[in-house]
Design a protein around this motif. Structure first.
Motif, PDB file in Angstrom:
ATOM      1  N   SER A  44       4.296  -5.483   9.519  1.00 41.23           N
ATOM      2  CA  SER A  44       4.204  -4.372   8.572  1.00 41.23           C
ATOM      3  C   SER A  44       5.514  -3.590   8.564  1.00 41.23           C
ATOM      4  O   SER A  44       5.980  -3.137   9.624  1.00 41.23           O
ATOM      5  CB  SER A  44       3.043  -3.443   8.939  1.00 41.23           C
ATOM      6  OG  SER A  44       2.910  -2.406   7.988  1.00 41.23           O
ATOM      7  N   PHE A  45       6.088  -3.449   7.382  1.00 44.90           N
ATOM      8  CA  PHE A  45       7.366  -2.778   7.189  1.00 44.90           C
ATOM      9  C   PHE A  45       7.110  -1.522   6.370  1.00 44.90           C
ATOM     10  O   PHE A  45       6.611  -1.598   5.239  1.00 44.90           O
ATOM     11  CB  PHE A  45       8.311  -3.746   6.441  1.00 44.90           C
ATOM     12  CG  PHE A  45       9.661  -3.158   6.087  1.00 44.90           C
ATOM     13  CD1 PHE A  45      10.634  -3.016   7.046  1.00 44.90           C
ATOM     14  CD2 PHE A  45       9.941  -2.779   4.794  1.00 44.90           C
ATOM     15  CE1 PHE A  45      11.884  -2.500   6.708  1.00 44.90           C
ATOM     16  CE2 PHE A  45      11.178  -2.265   4.444  1.00 44.90           C
ATOM     17  CZ  PHE A  45      12.139  -2.132   5.416  1.00 44.90           C
ATOM     18  N   ALA A  46       7.393  -0.341   6.949  1.00 49.22           N
ATOM     19  CA  ALA A  46       7.113   0.935   6.270  1.00 49.22           C
ATOM     20  C   ALA A  46       8.399   1.612   5.832  1.00 49.22           C
ATOM     21  O   ALA A  46       9.388   1.622   6.578  1.00 49.22           O
ATOM     22  CB  ALA A  46       6.329   1.860   7.193  1.00 49.22           C
ATOM     23  N   ILE A  47       8.363   2.193   4.634  1.00 48.52           N
ATOM     24  CA  ILE A  47       9.515   2.911   4.074  1.00 48.52           C
ATOM     25  C   ILE A  47       9.055   4.326   3.742  1.00 48.52           C
ATOM     26  O   ILE A  47       8.174   4.516   2.895  1.00 48.52           O
ATOM     27  CB  ILE A  47      10.038   2.223   2.798  1.00 48.52           C
ATOM     28  CG1 ILE A  47      10.306   0.748   3.069  1.00 48.52           C
ATOM     29  CG2 ILE A  47      11.273   2.929   2.284  1.00 48.52           C
ATOM     30  CD1 ILE A  47      10.384  -0.077   1.806  1.00 48.52           C
ATOM     31  N   ARG A  48       9.630   5.323   4.398  1.00 45.42           N
ATOM     32  CA  ARG A  48       9.261   6.713   4.127  1.00 45.42           C
ATOM     33  C   ARG A  48       9.727   7.138   2.751  1.00 45.42           C
ATOM     34  O   ARG A  48      10.805   6.765   2.306  1.00 45.42           O
ATOM     35  CB  ARG A  48       9.874   7.642   5.177  1.00 45.42           C
ATOM     36  CG  ARG A  48       9.437   7.359   6.580  1.00 45.42           C
ATOM     37  CD  ARG A  48       8.039   7.789   6.883  1.00 45.42           C
ATOM     38  NE  ARG A  48       7.878   9.228   6.803  1.00 45.42           N
ATOM     39  CZ  ARG A  48       6.735   9.859   7.053  1.00 45.42           C
ATOM     40  NH1 ARG A  48       5.665   9.167   7.380  1.00 45.42           N
ATOM     41  NH2 ARG A  48       6.672  11.162   6.963  1.00 45.42           N
ATOM     42  N   LYS A  49       8.912   7.958   2.092  1.00 43.95           N
ATOM     43  CA  LYS A  49       9.290   8.443   0.753  1.00 43.95           C
ATOM     44  C   LYS A  49      10.283   9.588   0.880  1.00 43.95           C
ATOM     45  O   LYS A  49      10.297  10.313   1.853  1.00 43.95           O
ATOM     46  CB  LYS A  49       8.047   8.917   0.015  1.00 43.95           C
ATOM     47  CG  LYS A  49       7.100   7.768  -0.363  1.00 43.95           C
ATOM     48  CD  LYS A  49       5.959   8.307  -1.179  1.00 43.95           C
ATOM     49  CE  LYS A  49       5.042   7.200  -1.633  1.00 43.95           C
ATOM     50  NZ  LYS A  49       3.915   7.682  -2.419  1.00 43.95           N
ATOM     51  N   THR A  90       0.843  -1.196   0.000  1.00 44.97           N
ATOM     52  CA  THR A  90       0.000   0.000   0.000  1.00 44.97           C
ATOM     53  C   THR A  90       0.874   1.241   0.000  1.00 44.97           C
ATOM     54  O   THR A  90       2.014   1.211   0.466  1.00 44.97           O
ATOM     55  CB  THR A  90      -0.941   0.044   1.214  1.00 44.97           C
ATOM     56  OG1 THR A  90      -0.169  -0.087   2.415  1.00 44.97           O
ATOM     57  CG2 THR A  90      -1.967  -1.074   1.155  1.00 44.97           C
ATOM     58  N   ASP A  91       0.304   2.324  -0.505  1.00 44.60           N
ATOM     59  CA  ASP A  91       0.984   3.618  -0.551  1.00 44.60           C
ATOM     60  C   ASP A  91       0.101   4.619   0.171  1.00 44.60           C
ATOM     61  O   ASP A  91      -0.937   5.030  -0.336  1.00 44.60           O
ATOM     62  CB  ASP A  91       1.197   4.032  -2.012  1.00 44.60           C
ATOM     63  CG  ASP A  91       2.014   5.321  -2.124  1.00 44.60           C
ATOM     64  OD1 ASP A  91       2.328   5.909  -1.078  1.00 44.60           O
ATOM     65  OD2 ASP A  91       2.319   5.726  -3.257  1.00 44.60           O
ATOM     66  N   ARG A  92       0.502   5.002   1.397  1.00 40.02           N
ATOM     67  CA  ARG A  92      -0.324   5.923   2.178  1.00 40.02           C
ATOM     68  C   ARG A  92       0.543   6.673   3.184  1.00 40.02           C
ATOM     69  O   ARG A  92       1.593   6.197   3.588  1.00 40.02           O
ATOM     70  CB  ARG A  92      -1.447   5.178   2.916  1.00 40.02           C
ATOM     71  CG  ARG A  92      -0.965   4.252   4.014  1.00 40.02           C
ATOM     72  CD  ARG A  92      -2.137   3.544   4.696  1.00 40.02           C
ATOM     73  NE  ARG A  92      -1.724   2.846   5.891  1.00 40.02           N
ATOM     74  CZ  ARG A  92      -1.222   1.622   5.905  1.00 40.02           C
ATOM     75  NH1 ARG A  92      -1.062   0.960   4.769  1.00 40.02           N
ATOM     76  NH2 ARG A  92      -0.878   1.059   7.057  1.00 40.02           N
TER      77      ARG A  92
END
Length: 381
Positions: free
Chosen positions: A376-381, A305-307
């Motif tokens: 859940s693994f999140a990568i900041r833009k 997902t992109d949020r």
């Protein structure tokens, strides 16, 4: 009367609905090297106070519509204007009127008809107090920031010391067993090879090599973690497509999933560009999928997902999950939960994933999937 409020002169906002009262006050104060702004009613006073940010407000009490008391109450309710001193100008002389004004936040009263020298003396007194208040607030803010900085440095130092100590202890503990086993196997192998080379000797040689590989994996993981902690790996950042990386990792693990009878699937956008280290992202996602495949019963689902200014990679399995008590520990280096005791590994998988997420200004979170676990693994833009 001037509203160019950038020359360092104190600014006084005078609020009065009567021109015959307003004019003399303005002329007198401007003659005393004070800058003056005016308002004719309470509503205008609120707007002008927020716009001009005066150093002090002279406020008439008896005004049509919104009187001085209500105007003062609203000034003190507004975070932008609440610290500005308010002096009431009034013909009211009853004690309850004055105490009511003080309760609303006023700092002083001047009784009409105004005595200009008294007015100037009170204004100058409260301007000095206001300047001292600002100086004290600035000093207090600096002291608080210094305290926070020192506390942060102290906490970081304590955390680093604890991390070094815990890592050193864990390394000594985890490496001792495979190295001892390696020595014993090598010793037995040497004795066997002195007599003959047979199948049994070769099998023991393969076991020794497996032990060596395990030690090498531990050291490789520790070196990668050290590089991430030091920020060295930021030099590898480039425009990367997370969707493509995850797809390639899924293709790599698909044969293993099929061998174990597990359905490994992926859904989400096909293009998710970010600035990242593609090799580290691939390894982190691989570690999460590998972890899920170890415990899944029938399925592992990857969702992209992109949020909220970040790309999220969620990996869900239908395995036994982990307890709430262990959720805060599984990302610690060398920690292995009860469910992991019978599976291969050294307890660095999720700690590496967390380090990669931190390097990319992202996060790693775990929650129950009922059944199973969602990582859940999140990568900041």
């Amino acid at each position: 009367m001037s509203e160019h409020l950038n020359n360092g002169q104190p600014v006084v906002l005078v609020v009065d609905d009567t021109a015959s009262n307003l004019g003399p006050v303005v002329d007198f104060l401007e003659g005393k090297d004070l800058m003056v702004s005016v308002a004719r009613d309470g509503a205008e006073a609120l707007r002008r106070a927020e716009l001009v940010r005066p150093d002090i407000i002279l406020l008439d009490v008896m005004m049509p519509g919104m009187d001085g008391f209500e105007t003062c109450r609203r000034l003190k309710a507004n975070p932008v204007t609440r610290e500005i001193p308010v002096i009431f100008m009034t013909s009211l002389s009853r004690t309850e009127d004055k105490t009511g004004g003080f309760r609303l936040g006023a700092v002083d009263y001047i009784t009409k008809p105004l005595q200009m020298e008294e007015l100037l003396a009170r204004v100058q007194t409260h301007l000095k107090l206001r300047r001292l208040q600002k100086v004290l607030q600035a000093q207090n803010a600096r002291l608080q920031e210094e305290v926070r900085s020192r506390e942060a440095a102290q906490n970081a130092l304590v955390e680093m010391i604890n991390s070094v100590r815990n890592t050193s202890n864990a390394i000594a503990h985890d490496l001792r067993t495979p190295l001892t086993e390696l020595r014993s196997r090598m010793e037995a192998l040497i004795h066997s090879l002195k007599e003959k080379v047979d199948v049994d000797a070769l099998e023991r040689l393969e076991g020794a090599l497996s032990d060596i590989d395990r030690v090498i994996r531990i050291f490789n993981a520790l070196l990668r973690l050290a590089e991430i902690d030091a920020g060295v790996r930021r030099s590898g950042f480039t425009t990367s497509d997370v969707a493509e990386i995850v797809s390639e990792v899924v293709d790599f693990y698909q044969p293993l999933a099929e061998l174990r009878g597990i359905v490994l699937s992926i859904n989400g956008p096909s293009n998710l560009p970010v600035m990242a280290d593609p090799l580290l992202i691939a390894q982190a996602i691989g570690n999460v999928i590998d972890n899920a495949l170890k415990f899944a019963r029938t399925r592992v689902q990857i969702t992209l997902t992109d949020r909220e200014d970040a790309v999220h990679v969620a990996v869900a399995d239908d395995g036994p999950g982990i307890s709430d008590a262990e959720k805060s520990k599984v990302t610690d280096r060398f920690y292995r939960g009860d469910a992991s005791r019978g599976t291969p590994g050294v307890g660095l998988g999720l700690s590496l994933v967390k380090a990669v997420a931190t390097l990319h200004r992202g996060t790693l979170s775990l929650k129950d999937e009922s059944p199973g676990l969602l990582i859940s693994f999140a990568i900041r833009k």
